[in-house]
Design a protein around this motif. Structure first.
Motif, mmCIF file in Angstrom:
data_model
loop_
_atom_site.group_PDB
_atom_site.id
_atom_site.type_symbol
_atom_site.label_atom_id
_atom_site.label_comp_id
_atom_site.label_asym_id
_atom_site.label_seq_id
_atom_site.Cartn_x
_atom_site.Cartn_y
_atom_site.Cartn_z
ATOM 1 N N ALA A 72 -17.898 32.402 -43.684
ATOM 2 C CA ALA A 72 -18.465 32.713 -42.372
ATOM 3 C C ALA A 72 -18.221 34.168 -41.977
ATOM 4 C CB ALA A 72 -17.892 31.777 -41.318
ATOM 5 N N ALA A 73 -17.211 34.793 -42.550
ATOM 6 C CA ALA A 73 -16.913 36.188 -42.222
ATOM 7 C C ALA A 73 -18.079 37.111 -42.568
ATOM 8 C CB ALA A 73 -15.647 36.631 -42.954
ATOM 9 N N TRP A 74 -18.947 36.674 -43.463
ATOM 10 C CA TRP A 74 -20.079 37.492 -43.900
ATOM 11 C C TRP A 74 -21.346 37.252 -43.085
ATOM 12 C CZ3 TRP A 74 -18.726 41.285 -46.984
ATOM 13 C CH2 TRP A 74 -17.559 41.134 -47.723
ATOM 14 N N VAL A 75 -21.288 36.320 -42.137
ATOM 15 C CA VAL A 75 -22.470 35.974 -41.344
ATOM 16 C C VAL A 75 -22.511 36.836 -40.084
ATOM 17 C CG1 VAL A 75 -23.631 34.119 -40.063
ATOM 18 C CG2 VAL A 75 -22.427 33.606 -42.204
ATOM 19 N N ALA A 76 -23.672 37.438 -39.822
ATOM 20 C CA ALA A 76 -23.834 38.224 -38.596
ATOM 21 C C ALA A 76 -24.067 37.278 -37.415
ATOM 22 C CB ALA A 76 -25.012 39.179 -38.746
ATOM 23 N N GLY A 77 -23.485 37.602 -36.288
ATOM 24 C CA GLY A 77 -23.665 36.772 -35.100
ATOM 25 C C GLY A 77 -22.696 35.617 -35.077
ATOM 26 N N PRO A 78 -22.762 34.815 -34.024
ATOM 27 C CA PRO A 78 -21.806 33.710 -33.917
ATOM 28 C C PRO A 78 -22.051 32.618 -34.961
ATOM 29 C CG PRO A 78 -23.375 33.629 -32.097
ATOM 30 C CD PRO A 78 -23.659 34.882 -32.867
ATOM 31 N N VAL A 79 -20.950 32.048 -35.441
ATOM 32 C CA VAL A 79 -20.971 30.905 -36.348
ATOM 33 C C VAL A 79 -20.248 29.776 -35.627
ATOM 34 C CG1 VAL A 79 -20.269 29.980 -38.584
ATOM 35 C CG2 VAL A 79 -20.917 32.397 -38.384
ATOM 36 N N PHE A 80 -20.879 28.605 -35.596
ATOM 37 C CA PHE A 80 -20.314 27.447 -34.909
ATOM 38 C C PHE A 80 -19.735 26.481 -35.940
ATOM 39 C CE2 PHE A 80 -23.522 29.254 -32.185
ATOM 40 C CZ PHE A 80 -22.873 29.293 -30.959
ATOM 41 N N PHE A 81 -18.465 26.162 -35.771
ATOM 42 C CA PHE A 81 -17.737 25.292 -36.688
ATOM 43 C C PHE A 81 -17.580 23.907 -36.086
ATOM 44 C CE2 PHE A 81 -16.570 29.513 -37.862
ATOM 45 C CZ PHE A 81 -16.280 29.485 -39.220
ATOM 46 N N ASP A 82 -17.950 22.887 -36.844
ATOM 47 C CA ASP A 82 -17.680 21.499 -36.475
ATOM 48 C C ASP A 82 -16.274 21.204 -36.985
ATOM 49 O OD1 ASP A 82 -17.572 18.754 -36.084
ATOM 50 O OD2 ASP A 82 -19.540 18.362 -36.949
ATOM 51 N N ARG A 83 -15.309 21.358 -36.107
ATOM 52 C CA ARG A 83 -13.888 21.280 -36.448
ATOM 53 C C ARG A 83 -13.523 22.448 -37.356
ATOM 54 N NH1 ARG A 83 -11.242 16.689 -34.768
ATOM 55 N NH2 ARG A 83 -12.499 14.854 -34.402
ATOM 56 N N GLY A 84 -12.370 22.367 -37.985
ATOM 57 C CA GLY A 84 -11.969 23.451 -38.865
ATOM 58 C C GLY A 84 -10.505 23.423 -39.195
ATOM 59 N N LEU A 85 -9.982 24.599 -39.498
ATOM 60 C CA LEU A 85 -8.626 24.773 -39.995
ATOM 61 C C LEU A 85 -7.573 24.239 -39.017
ATOM 62 C CD1 LEU A 85 -7.240 26.073 -42.457
ATOM 63 C CD2 LEU A 85 -7.102 28.181 -41.140
ATOM 64 N N ILE A 86 -7.723 24.556 -37.746
ATOM 65 C CA ILE A 86 -6.718 24.132 -36.762
ATOM 66 C C ILE A 86 -6.721 22.622 -36.595
ATOM 67 C CG2 ILE A 86 -6.070 24.265 -34.319
ATOM 68 C CD1 ILE A 86 -6.996 27.232 -34.489
ATOM 69 N N ASP A 87 -7.881 22.002 -36.644
ATOM 70 C CA ASP A 87 -7.947 20.543 -36.540
ATOM 71 C C ASP A 87 -7.168 19.876 -37.674
ATOM 72 O OD1 ASP A 87 -10.286 21.686 -35.068
ATOM 73 O OD2 ASP A 87 -10.617 19.576 -34.595
ATOM 74 N N ALA A 88 -7.357 20.396 -38.884
ATOM 75 C CA ALA A 88 -6.651 19.823 -40.036
ATOM 76 C C ALA A 88 -5.151 20.071 -39.922
ATOM 77 C CB ALA A 88 -7.200 20.402 -41.336
ATOM 78 N N ALA A 89 -4.766 21.274 -39.511
ATOM 79 C CA ALA A 89 -3.338 21.584 -39.358
ATOM 80 C C ALA A 89 -2.705 20.731 -38.264
ATOM 81 C CB ALA A 89 -3.161 23.069 -39.052
ATOM 82 N N ALA A 90 -3.433 20.517 -37.157
ATOM 83 C CA ALA A 90 -2.909 19.677 -36.069
ATOM 84 C C ALA A 90 -2.730 18.234 -36.535
ATOM 85 C CB ALA A 90 -3.840 19.753 -34.863
ATOM 86 N N ALA A 91 -3.686 17.738 -37.327
ATOM 87 C CA ALA A 91 -3.571 16.369 -37.847
ATOM 88 C C ALA A 91 -2.410 16.264 -38.828
ATOM 89 C CB ALA A 91 -4.876 15.946 -38.512
ATOM 90 N N LEU A 92 -2.240 17.276 -39.657
ATOM 91 C CA LEU A 92 -1.125 17.284 -40.612
ATOM 92 C C LEU A 92 0.207 17.289 -39.860
ATOM 93 C CD1 LEU A 92 -0.950 17.267 -43.697
ATOM 94 C CD2 LEU A 92 -0.898 19.760 -43.647
ATOM 95 N N GLN A 93 0.253 18.003 -38.741
ATOM 96 C CA GLN A 93 1.450 18.021 -37.905
ATOM 97 C C GLN A 93 1.688 16.642 -37.282
ATOM 98 O OE1 GLN A 93 1.085 19.760 -34.000
ATOM 99 N NE2 GLN A 93 3.087 20.746 -34.197
ATOM 100 N N ARG A 94 0.648 16.095 -36.656
ATOM 101 C CA ARG A 94 0.780 14.833 -35.910
ATOM 102 C C ARG A 94 1.051 13.643 -36.816
ATOM 103 N NH1 ARG A 94 -2.494 10.677 -33.447
ATOM 104 N NH2 ARG A 94 -4.391 11.349 -34.431
#
Length: 179
Positions: free
Chosen positions: A74-96
């Motif tokens: 996504a770093a190579w995409v111009a303009g906003p990129v919308f993520f359906d969940r992502g890294l923080i969701d997985a990290a939060a689940a791994l924590q919980r």
């Protein structure tokens, strides 16, 4: 202020996130599908074991890997990129669910723009399917943990309204334009 470049849409399972991403995609916005659903599909096709109902920790570690690759692409995409969940969701689940600290999963980085949208629990649209086998109560607990996690990490949380998908998409686009 400039428009956010990487926008996460997170929150309750079954809260309409993927439907919202589909509407944003229909409007020619760049979107990234939920890593967890892609991992489940891949693991089922391969006969793998990294599934939430088989080996939750292996599943979440694979989701972290896929979400990291998504961010890099996504770093190579111009303009906003919308993520359906992502890294923080997985990290939060791994924590919980597995007791792994956020610092261990995320390091010190804040991988997305400061603004995140959360889909609140919405019982009228919640349903289970092949990839979503947990109960609405479990989805509500997941939501509460994600809300607290994003806020603790310093993100600006905006709740998605209980409204039509077109109105939700309008809300998201209008909000990011004001940032």
């Amino acid at each position: 202020m400039s428009m956010p470049s990487q926008v996460v849409i997170s929150g309750c399972s079954g809260g309409g996130k993927s439907t919202l991403l589909g509407e944003l995609r229909r409007r020619d916005r760049a979107t990234i599908d939920e890593p967890g659903r892609r991992v489940i599909l891949d693991q089922i096709q391969q006969g793998g074991n990294a599934l939430p109902w088989t080996d939750m920790e292996a599943f979440l570690r694979e989701v972290l890997r896929v979400a990291t690759m998504d961010l890099e692409e996504a770093a190579w995409v111009a303009g906003p990129v919308f993520f359906d969940r992502g890294l923080i969701d997985a990290a939060a689940a791994l924590q919980r669910l597995c007791g792994v600290s956020l610092a261990r999963s995320l390091g010190k980085s804040r991988p997305y723009g400061r603004l995140v949208f959360l889909a609140p629990p919405w019982p009228e649209i919640y349903c289970v399917d092949e990839a979503r086998r947990h109960t609405f109560l479990e989805a509500k607990a997941e939501y509460a943990h994600l809300d607290a996690t994003y806020r603790a990490l310093g993100y600006e949380v905006r709740l998605l309204p209980y409204t039509s998908v077109t109105d939700r998409a309008d809300f998201v686009l209008e909000t990011i334009c004001r940032c």
